[in-house]
Write a protein that holds these residues in place. Structure first.
Motif, PDB file in Angstrom:
ATOM      1  N   VAL A  10      75.931  63.380  51.523  1.00 30.28           N
ATOM      2  CA  VAL A  10      76.416  64.415  50.611  1.00 30.28           C
ATOM      3  C   VAL A  10      75.597  64.358  49.329  1.00 30.28           C
ATOM      4  O   VAL A  10      74.770  63.475  49.139  1.00 30.28           O
ATOM      5  N   THR A  11      75.854  65.279  48.440  1.00 31.08           N
ATOM      6  CA  THR A  11      75.178  65.279  47.146  1.00 31.08           C
ATOM      7  C   THR A  11      76.044  64.549  46.118  1.00 31.08           C
ATOM      8  O   THR A  11      77.266  64.451  46.286  1.00 31.08           O
ATOM      9  N   PRO A  12      75.418  64.059  45.057  1.00 35.73           N
ATOM     10  CA  PRO A  12      76.220  63.493  43.975  1.00 35.73           C
ATOM     11  C   PRO A  12      77.239  64.493  43.419  1.00 35.73           C
ATOM     12  O   PRO A  12      78.343  64.113  43.033  1.00 35.73           O
ATOM     13  N   ARG A  42      85.566  55.863  52.537  1.00 35.50           N
ATOM     14  CA  ARG A  42      86.244  56.421  53.721  1.00 35.50           C
ATOM     15  C   ARG A  42      86.914  57.748  53.388  1.00 35.50           C
ATOM     16  O   ARG A  42      86.854  58.705  54.174  1.00 35.50           O
ATOM     17  N   LEU A  43      87.554  57.827  52.219  1.00 34.63           N
ATOM     18  CA  LEU A  43      88.182  59.085  51.797  1.00 34.63           C
ATOM     19  C   LEU A  43      87.130  60.177  51.616  1.00 34.63           C
ATOM     20  O   LEU A  43      87.334  61.317  52.035  1.00 34.63           O
ATOM     21  N   ALA A  44      86.010  59.820  51.016  1.00 33.69           N
ATOM     22  CA  ALA A  44      84.939  60.796  50.806  1.00 33.69           C
ATOM     23  C   ALA A  44      84.366  61.273  52.140  1.00 33.69           C
ATOM     24  O   ALA A  44      84.069  62.463  52.303  1.00 33.69           O
ATOM     25  N   ALA A  45      84.239  60.370  53.103  1.00 28.36           N
ATOM     26  CA  ALA A  45      83.739  60.753  54.430  1.00 28.36           C
ATOM     27  C   ALA A  45      84.718  61.706  55.101  1.00 28.36           C
ATOM     28  O   ALA A  45      84.302  62.688  55.743  1.00 28.36           O
ATOM     29  N   ARG A  46      86.018  61.439  54.957  1.00 24.54           N
ATOM     30  CA  ARG A  46      87.035  62.335  55.529  1.00 24.54           C
ATOM     31  C   ARG A  46      86.959  63.709  54.860  1.00 24.54           C
ATOM     32  O   ARG A  46      87.061  64.741  55.523  1.00 24.54           O
ATOM     33  N   ASP A  52      83.026  70.243  56.048  1.00 21.98           N
ATOM     34  CA  ASP A  52      82.097  70.697  57.087  1.00 21.98           C
ATOM     35  C   ASP A  52      82.779  71.648  58.073  1.00 21.98           C
ATOM     36  O   ASP A  52      82.122  72.483  58.686  1.00 21.98           O
ATOM     37  N   GLN A  53      84.106  71.509  58.206  1.00 21.60           N
ATOM     38  CA  GLN A  53      84.870  72.390  59.089  1.00 21.60           C
ATOM     39  C   GLN A  53      85.296  73.686  58.393  1.00 21.60           C
ATOM     40  O   GLN A  53      85.982  74.517  58.978  1.00 21.60           O
ATOM     41  N   GLY A  54      84.912  73.825  57.114  1.00 22.50           N
ATOM     42  CA  GLY A  54      85.193  75.061  56.390  1.00 22.50           C
ATOM     43  C   GLY A  54      86.340  74.992  55.401  1.00 22.50           C
ATOM     44  O   GLY A  54      86.696  76.005  54.800  1.00 22.50           O
ATOM     45  N   ALA A  60      90.781  70.195  50.864  1.00 25.50           N
ATOM     46  CA  ALA A  60      90.473  68.977  51.624  1.00 25.50           C
ATOM     47  C   ALA A  60      91.036  67.753  50.906  1.00 25.50           C
ATOM     48  O   ALA A  60      91.623  66.865  51.541  1.00 25.50           O
ATOM     49  N   CYS A  61      90.887  67.711  49.596  1.00 29.74           N
ATOM     50  CA  CYS A  61      91.405  66.576  48.828  1.00 29.74           C
ATOM     51  C   CYS A  61      92.920  66.505  48.929  1.00 29.74           C
ATOM     52  O   CYS A  61      93.492  65.419  49.101  1.00 29.74           O
TER      53      CYS A  61
END
Length: 86
Positions: A10-12, A42-46, A52-54, A60-61
């Protein structure tokens, strides 16, 4: 922050957006650099999966926070149903 962003692909700016949405708040080193825990990564990856799914970042958060709260509630209920004996 750059190393964490690279690890997650991801980007910063994405990581800063997660911080702005109160999903992750990294500690700061004495030099002011952001330090992320494994849990925060792990939270950021989720979050990335959901985005990514839109799913919008803010949504998402919120989803991740609710998932985390549910997992904790289930853990507490499990402990109450099956307390550790002496």
């Amino acid at each position: 922050m750059g190393a964490a962003a690279d690890m997650l692909g991801v980007t910063p700016a994405f990581l800063r957006a997660l911080g702005a949405a109160h999903l992750i708040e990294p500690l700061r080193s004495s030099g002011g650099h952001r330090r992320y825990s494994r849990y925060q990564l792990r939270l950021a990856a989720r979050a990335r999966e959901l985005v990514d799914q839109g799913t919008p970042v803010e949504a998402a958060c919120r989803i991740i926070i609710l998932e985390d709260q549910l997992a904790e509630a289930l853990r507490i209920n499990q402990e109450r149903e099956h307390p550790a004996g002496p």
